[in-house]
Design a protein around this motif. Structure first.
Motif, PDB file in Angstrom:
ATOM      1  N   HIS A  43      83.044  48.343  15.863  1.00 32.29           N
ATOM      2  CA  HIS A  43      81.857  49.541  15.065  1.00 32.29           C
ATOM      3  C   HIS A  43      80.649  48.642  14.902  1.00 32.29           C
ATOM      4  O   HIS A  43      79.978  49.090  13.811  1.00 32.29           O
ATOM      5  N   SER A  44      80.491  48.352  15.896  1.00 38.67           N
ATOM      6  CA  SER A  44      79.114  47.655  15.690  1.00 38.67           C
ATOM      7  C   SER A  44      78.432  47.094  14.024  1.00 38.67           C
ATOM      8  O   SER A  44      76.797  46.393  13.952  1.00 38.67           O
ATOM      9  N   GLY A  45      79.535  46.507  14.061  1.00 39.70           N
ATOM     10  CA  GLY A  45      78.659  45.546  12.534  1.00 39.70           C
ATOM     11  C   GLY A  45      78.958  46.298  11.657  1.00 39.70           C
ATOM     12  O   GLY A  45      78.407  45.277   9.771  1.00 39.70           O
ATOM     13  N   PHE A  46      78.620  47.401  11.519  1.00 38.77           N
ATOM     14  CA  PHE A  46      78.661  48.429  10.583  1.00 38.77           C
ATOM     15  C   PHE A  46      76.332  48.408   9.970  1.00 38.77           C
ATOM     16  O   PHE A  46      76.407  48.333   9.613  1.00 38.77           O
ATOM     17  N   GLY A  47      76.131  47.594  11.513  1.00 39.70           N
ATOM     18  CA  GLY A  47      74.713  47.557  10.884  1.00 39.70           C
ATOM     19  C   GLY A  47      74.575  46.170   9.768  1.00 39.70           C
ATOM     20  O   GLY A  47      73.619  45.483   9.597  1.00 39.70           O
ATOM     21  N   LEU A  48      75.444  45.528   9.383  1.00 45.68           N
ATOM     22  CA  LEU A  48      75.276  44.502   8.971  1.00 45.68           C
ATOM     23  C   LEU A  48      74.724  43.196   9.504  1.00 45.68           C
ATOM     24  O   LEU A  48      75.579  42.374  10.185  1.00 45.68           O
ATOM     25  N   LYS A  49      73.742  42.725   8.740  1.00 42.71           N
ATOM     26  CA  LYS A  49      72.784  41.531   9.916  1.00 42.71           C
ATOM     27  C   LYS A  49      72.653  40.577   8.414  1.00 42.71           C
ATOM     28  O   LYS A  49      73.139  40.599   6.900  1.00 42.71           O
ATOM     29  N   PRO A  50      73.182  39.077   8.855  1.00 42.03           N
ATOM     30  CA  PRO A  50      72.455  38.345   8.101  1.00 42.03           C
ATOM     31  C   PRO A  50      71.264  37.882   6.796  1.00 42.03           C
ATOM     32  O   PRO A  50      70.190  38.295   7.847  1.00 42.03           O
ATOM     33  N   GLY A  51      71.101  37.366   5.819  1.00 44.60           N
ATOM     34  CA  GLY A  51      69.939  37.544   5.274  1.00 44.60           C
ATOM     35  C   GLY A  51      69.809  39.173   4.136  1.00 44.60           C
ATOM     36  O   GLY A  51      68.870  39.125   3.466  1.00 44.60           O
ATOM     37  N   LEU A  52      70.313  39.950   4.087  1.00 40.17           N
ATOM     38  CA  LEU A  52      70.428  41.069   3.732  1.00 40.17           C
ATOM     39  C   LEU A  52      70.842  41.001   2.097  1.00 40.17           C
ATOM     40  O   LEU A  52      71.999  40.362   2.187  1.00 40.17           O
ATOM     41  N   SER A  53      70.637  41.849   0.542  1.00 40.67           N
ATOM     42  CA  SER A  53      71.069  41.631   0.046  1.00 40.67           C
ATOM     43  C   SER A  53      72.239  41.953  -0.421  1.00 40.67           C
ATOM     44  O   SER A  53      72.904  42.533   0.471  1.00 40.67           O
ATOM     45  N   GLU A  54      73.379  41.948  -1.088  1.00 45.68           N
ATOM     46  CA  GLU A  54      74.397  43.035  -1.580  1.00 45.68           C
ATOM     47  C   GLU A  54      73.921  44.317  -1.752  1.00 45.68           C
ATOM     48  O   GLU A  54      74.914  45.131  -1.404  1.00 45.68           O
ATOM     49  N   LYS A  55      72.897  44.347  -2.510  1.00 46.67           N
ATOM     50  CA  LYS A  55      72.685  45.874  -3.066  1.00 46.67           C
ATOM     51  C   LYS A  55      72.372  46.750  -0.851  1.00 46.67           C
ATOM     52  O   LYS A  55      73.063  47.787  -0.513  1.00 46.67           O
ATOM     53  N   GLU A  56      71.200  46.297  -0.084  1.00 41.33           N
ATOM     54  CA  GLU A  56      70.318  46.449   0.770  1.00 41.33           C
ATOM     55  C   GLU A  56      72.577  46.004   2.215  1.00 41.33           C
ATOM     56  O   GLU A  56      71.765  47.181   3.005  1.00 41.33           O
ATOM     57  N   LYS A  57      73.381  45.567   1.521  1.00 41.17           N
ATOM     58  CA  LYS A  57      74.125  45.624   2.526  1.00 41.17           C
ATOM     59  C   LYS A  57      75.991  47.149   2.163  1.00 41.17           C
ATOM     60  O   LYS A  57      75.295  47.531   3.185  1.00 41.17           O
ATOM     61  N   ASP A  58      74.918  47.169   0.615  1.00 44.73           N
ATOM     62  CA  ASP A  58      75.978  48.268   0.805  1.00 44.73           C
ATOM     63  C   ASP A  58      75.225  50.073   1.327  1.00 44.73           C
ATOM     64  O   ASP A  58      75.778  50.388   1.883  1.00 44.73           O
ATOM     65  N   GLU A  59      74.048  49.587   1.748  1.00 42.48           N
ATOM     66  CA  GLU A  59      73.002  50.623   1.838  1.00 42.48           C
ATOM     67  C   GLU A  59      73.016  51.029   3.305  1.00 42.48           C
ATOM     68  O   GLU A  59      73.408  52.141   3.329  1.00 42.48           O
ATOM     69  N   THR A  60      72.801  49.518   3.638  1.00 42.49           N
ATOM     70  CA  THR A  60      73.283  49.421   5.886  1.00 42.49           C
ATOM     71  C   THR A  60      74.582  50.181   5.674  1.00 42.49           C
ATOM     72  O   THR A  60      74.317  50.807   6.451  1.00 42.49           O
ATOM     73  N   ALA A  61      76.096  49.966   5.015  1.00 40.70           N
ATOM     74  CA  ALA A  61      77.055  50.626   5.801  1.00 40.70           C
ATOM     75  C   ALA A  61      77.445  51.754   5.230  1.00 40.70           C
ATOM     76  O   ALA A  61      77.644  52.095   6.303  1.00 40.70           O
ATOM     77  N   LEU A  62      76.499  52.116   3.634  1.00 40.03           N
ATOM     78  CA  LEU A  62      76.596  53.797   3.921  1.00 40.03           C
ATOM     79  C   LEU A  62      75.761  54.179   4.974  1.00 40.03           C
ATOM     80  O   LEU A  62      76.882  55.227   4.920  1.00 40.03           O
ATOM     81  N   ARG A  63      75.065  54.147   5.736  1.00 34.26           N
ATOM     82  CA  ARG A  63      73.761  54.854   6.746  1.00 34.26           C
ATOM     83  C   ARG A  63      74.777  54.841   7.612  1.00 34.26           C
ATOM     84  O   ARG A  63      74.907  55.476   8.208  1.00 34.26           O
ATOM     85  N   PHE A  64      75.581  53.988   7.874  1.00 35.27           N
ATOM     86  CA  PHE A  64      76.329  53.214   9.218  1.00 35.27           C
ATOM     87  C   PHE A  64      77.729  54.576   9.259  1.00 35.27           C
ATOM     88  O   PHE A  64      77.396  55.443   9.883  1.00 35.27           O
ATOM     89  N   LEU A  65      78.217  54.400   8.155  1.00 38.31           N
ATOM     90  CA  LEU A  65      79.513  55.844   8.295  1.00 38.31           C
ATOM     91  C   LEU A  65      79.364  57.656   8.007  1.00 38.31           C
ATOM     92  O   LEU A  65      79.653  57.633   9.042  1.00 38.31           O
ATOM     93  N   LEU A  66      77.675  57.166   7.326  1.00 37.75           N
ATOM     94  CA  LEU A  66      77.128  59.100   7.550  1.00 37.75           C
ATOM     95  C   LEU A  66      76.681  59.424   9.031  1.00 37.75           C
ATOM     96  O   LEU A  66      77.151  60.350   9.390  1.00 37.75           O
ATOM     97  N   SER A  67      75.961  57.996   9.721  1.00 39.74           N
ATOM     98  CA  SER A  67      75.348  58.668  11.155  1.00 39.74           C
ATOM     99  C   SER A  67      76.412  58.791  12.568  1.00 39.74           C
ATOM    100  O   SER A  67      76.368  59.705  13.487  1.00 39.74           O
ATOM    101  N   GLN A  68      77.667  58.126  11.982  1.00 41.25           N
ATOM    102  CA  GLN A  68      79.034  58.244  13.010  1.00 41.25           C
ATOM    103  C   GLN A  68      79.547  59.592  12.980  1.00 41.25           C
ATOM    104  O   GLN A  68      79.990  60.720  11.648  1.00 41.25           O
ATOM    105  N   ASP A  69      79.193  60.766  13.704  1.00 47.31           N
ATOM    106  CA  ASP A  69      80.166  61.967  13.903  1.00 47.31           C
ATOM    107  C   ASP A  69      81.238  61.795  13.346  1.00 47.31           C
ATOM    108  O   ASP A  69      82.525  61.238  14.234  1.00 47.31           O
TER     109      ASP A  69
END
Length: 687
Positions: A527-553
């Motif tokens: 699943h494309s790694g849920f968009g999680l990339k190196p260098g993100l803060s913990e808060k940014e990781k949470d938001e990135t994972a959430l946005r990935f979940l919400l964008s999936q059909d």
């Protein structure tokens, strides 16, 4: 206390939406089957006139719905016509659990709703279907190839096994190690004109085992996985019937390094010199949505096609890079053209080719002799059927870069084939036969083509596994393709849901728990790694994972966790494979890993409480409960006992409860978020 919710406006108002999708005019009767909206329009002529589907096809073609979930289809995977008859045989796996597969008879002349009957049941993972050189129907389970008479009074009694003891769900590797649950147990197969059978023996894992310090044992030894096994019949070209304990026919390992050969096609003149034997490779799972590409391979005896060491054209797999530099037997393997055979052409990344054949029918002159490929993948490059121009020997013709392929519902409607080494590479261009098959609520589900076959009249029949359908493609009067807008959660709606979560401390904590305990530990490799990339803060990781979940059909529907695919896949409910699929899979984790079940419960609770409001249950009754928009248009109906979130119990604009957007499967496509969703108070009960 009065509560209210501001719903983010979408791009279209309800009138514009209805105009864009061409919803039937008032008075036109519309029926929804397997997610497809059906009217009185037909594709084909009697006796093969079926309800026309609103999916995008090349001009001059149409598709009709022959059978659906209502006919008893559960998880259909392949189809073949019985020679000399109008009936077809369907392989329906039932689920990814053993013993639930069936072989079905489809009678297109029977009344609607009565076209399907069971021939043989309680099979383990039936998938392959072919007509043999003797004119009989052959089928596969995970461990056998057999022929049978589908028109006999007792088809099961006519089973004649011709290959047995193939590697199934639980497999033993050449070093004696055991894989309890192979991720690729299915056995697609194909005959050549001499009667030989070529069988897929898929890799038992995605990318071999870790740590990587020696050649991948799954691909080694005299009976390797990730290979095509060849069985040769005795003189005369017909395999004898085997009894339990009998040895198999003569076997040869025809080709290696093929992760999962779900799509196999032999040219009608193969094995004559120079004619094509082609394989559609379902590539390994990587984090990047643009890699790896799937592959179209020209199969030659004795060649190695890369798995698990290489992918794309010559890219070393990341886990194997140190090994490929250190081991003298495999040093620079991916650049060694004497040992490693590169793909004939790349296919779009994650497109999942699951069926392939040369068209030999008479109905479609432009398709004659061309290679037809079904792309099953759920990502934007999948959900379509394509065809290739081929040379005199059946090989698709490659072109210099850039060669582009289309993607659905993306900012850029096409992309150039690329690899890690090169931004543009040569490939075989193709034409889309079925395109624009993305999901449109109330009109159609996302396409999921698997098995295909050509009927005696030249029409193309195909099955969809996730949608539980059988479709028939016929010729149609010339008309422009049926282009419909993409119906995905809007950026505004995603922003709003993210804001809800960030504003609730309990929800923030649940999100972190889900991200660290579930996504990063068990799900990120797909699943494309849920968009999680190196260098993100913990808060940014949470938001990135959430946005990935919400964008999936269809993954989650706020307030109603049980209706989303996130819930059904994690719990292994229904026909789809449980997630995660690799050992230990989801069921093993639920059974043996402490804390895993509470983690899934936390994920459900996170979805259920995502939207501020009061969760209520649809009142039991014999009919589904309708809900409407602000203007009074009917938006759909919700079955009894399902859950909705009431966001305003006293809306000024309408004397009823305002609810958050229900799950997509309950929407009929006539309404938009901008006009809200309302339901009568007497249709709801407290939880």
């Amino acid at each position: 206390m009065r509560s209210s919710l501001r719903i983010g406006a979408l791009l279209f108002g309800s009138l514009l939406w209805a105009t864009a999708i061409g919803w039937p005019k008032a008075g036109a009767e519309t029926v929804l089957k397997s997610g497809y909206a059906l009217t009185d329009q037909r594709c084909g002529e009697a006796p093969d006139a079926y309800p026309k589907l609103r999916i995008g096809l090349r001009e001059g073609y149409c598709a009709g719905l022959v059978a659906s979930e209502e006919d008893g289809l559960i998880f259909p995977r392949s189809i073949v016509q019985i020679p000399g008859h109008r009936q077809f045989v369907i392989a329906d796996m039932g689920s990814w659990n053993p013993g639930q597969g069936r072989l079905l008879l489809l009678d297109p002349d029977a009344a609607q709703g009565k076209r399907i009957s069971v021939l043989i049941d309680k099979l383990d993972f039936p998938f392959g279907l072919q007509v043999g050189p003797d004119g009989k129907v052959y089928a596969s389970t995970s461990e056998t190839i057999f022929r049978f008479d589908p028109l006999a009074s007792n088809p099961k009694s006519t089973i004649e096994t011709v290959v047995q003891k193939l590697p199934g769900r639980k497999v033993t590797l050449s070093d004696g190690s055991v894989v309890e649950e192979s991720v690729h147990p299915l056995k697609p197969f194909v005959f050549d004109k001499t009667g030989r059978i070529f069988i897929n023996v898929g890799a038992p894992t995605d990318s071999c085992f870790k740590p990587i310090s020696k050649p991948c044992v799954a691909g080694e030894g005299p009976a390797p996985f990730a290979a095509i096994w060849l069985f040769t019949p005795p003189p005369g070209g017909i395999f004898p019937t085997l009894k339990p304990g009998d040895p198999n026919p003569v076997r040869d390992i025809y080709a290696r390094g093929l992760r999962n050969s779900m799509a196999l096609a032999v040219h009608p003149d193969f094995p004559a010199d120079g004619f094509a034997f082609l394989q559609g490779e379902n590539g390994r799972d990587l984090l990047d949505p643009l890699e790896p590409n799937e592959e179209l391979n020209a199969i030659e005896r004795g060649k190695h096609y890369g798995w698990p060491y290489c992918y794309d054209l010559s890219t070393p797999s990341p886990e194997f890079k140190p090994f490929l530099l250190a081991d003298p037997r495999y040093r620079n393997f991916c650049a060694n053209t004497a040992r490693y055979r590169q793909p004939l052409s790349l296919l779009p990344p994650h497109a999942a080719p699951l069926a392939m054949f040369y068209y030999s029918g008479s109905k479609f002159a432009e398709l004659h002799g061309k290679l037809i490929v079904g792309l099953h993948g759920y990502r934007p490059s999948g959900s379509r059927v394509i065809f290739y121009d081929v040379d005199a020997f059946g090989f698709p013709k490659t072109s210099p870069p850039p060669v582009r392929y289309r993607v659905s519902c993306a900012a850029d409607p096409s992309r150039a084939f690329q690899t890690e080494q090169k931004p543009e590479v040569a490939a075989a261009p193709f034409t889309e036969l079925v395109t624009e098959w993305h999901k449109v609520n109330g009109i159609r589900p996302r396409g999921a083509p698997v098995g295909m076959t050509v009927a005696s009249d030249g029409a193309i029949w195909l099955v969809e596994d996730h949608n539980k359908t059988i479709l028939r493609i016929d010729a149609a009067a010339s008309q422009a393709p049926d282009a419909l807008p993409c119906d995905v959660r809007s950026p505004q709606a995603i922003d709003e849901l993210v804001k809800f979560v960030q504003g609730d401390s309990s929800q923030r904590q649940r999100l972190t728990t889900i991200r660290t305990g579930l996504i990063e530990k068990h799900c990120q490799s797909c699943h494309s790694g849920f968009g999680l990339k190196p260098g993100l803060s913990e808060k940014e990781k949470d938001e990135t994972a959430l946005r990935f979940l919400l964008s999936q059909d269809g993954w989650l529907f706020p307030g109603d966790s049980k209706s989303g695919r996130l819930h059904t896949r994690l719990y292994g409910i229904g026909a789809d494979r449980v997630m995660p699929p690799d050992p230990p899979d989801g069921r093993e984790l639920m059974a043996h890993e402490a804390g895993y079940k509470p983690l899934l419960a936390a994920a459900d609770l996170f979805v259920d409480r995502m939207v501020p409001g009061k969760r209520m249950r649809i009142r039991p009754g014999r009919i589904d409960r309708e809900f409407r928009d602000r203007a009074g248009h009917e938006c759909g109906a919700i079955p009894s006992k399902m859950v909705v979130v009431v966001v305003d119990r006293h809306p000024k604009e309408k004397p009823s409860y305002r609810i958050y957007r229900p799950a997509d499967l309950y929407l009929n496509g006539t309404c938009t978020d901008a006009n809200g969703y309302y339901i009568e108070q007497n249709n709801l009960d407290p939880l």
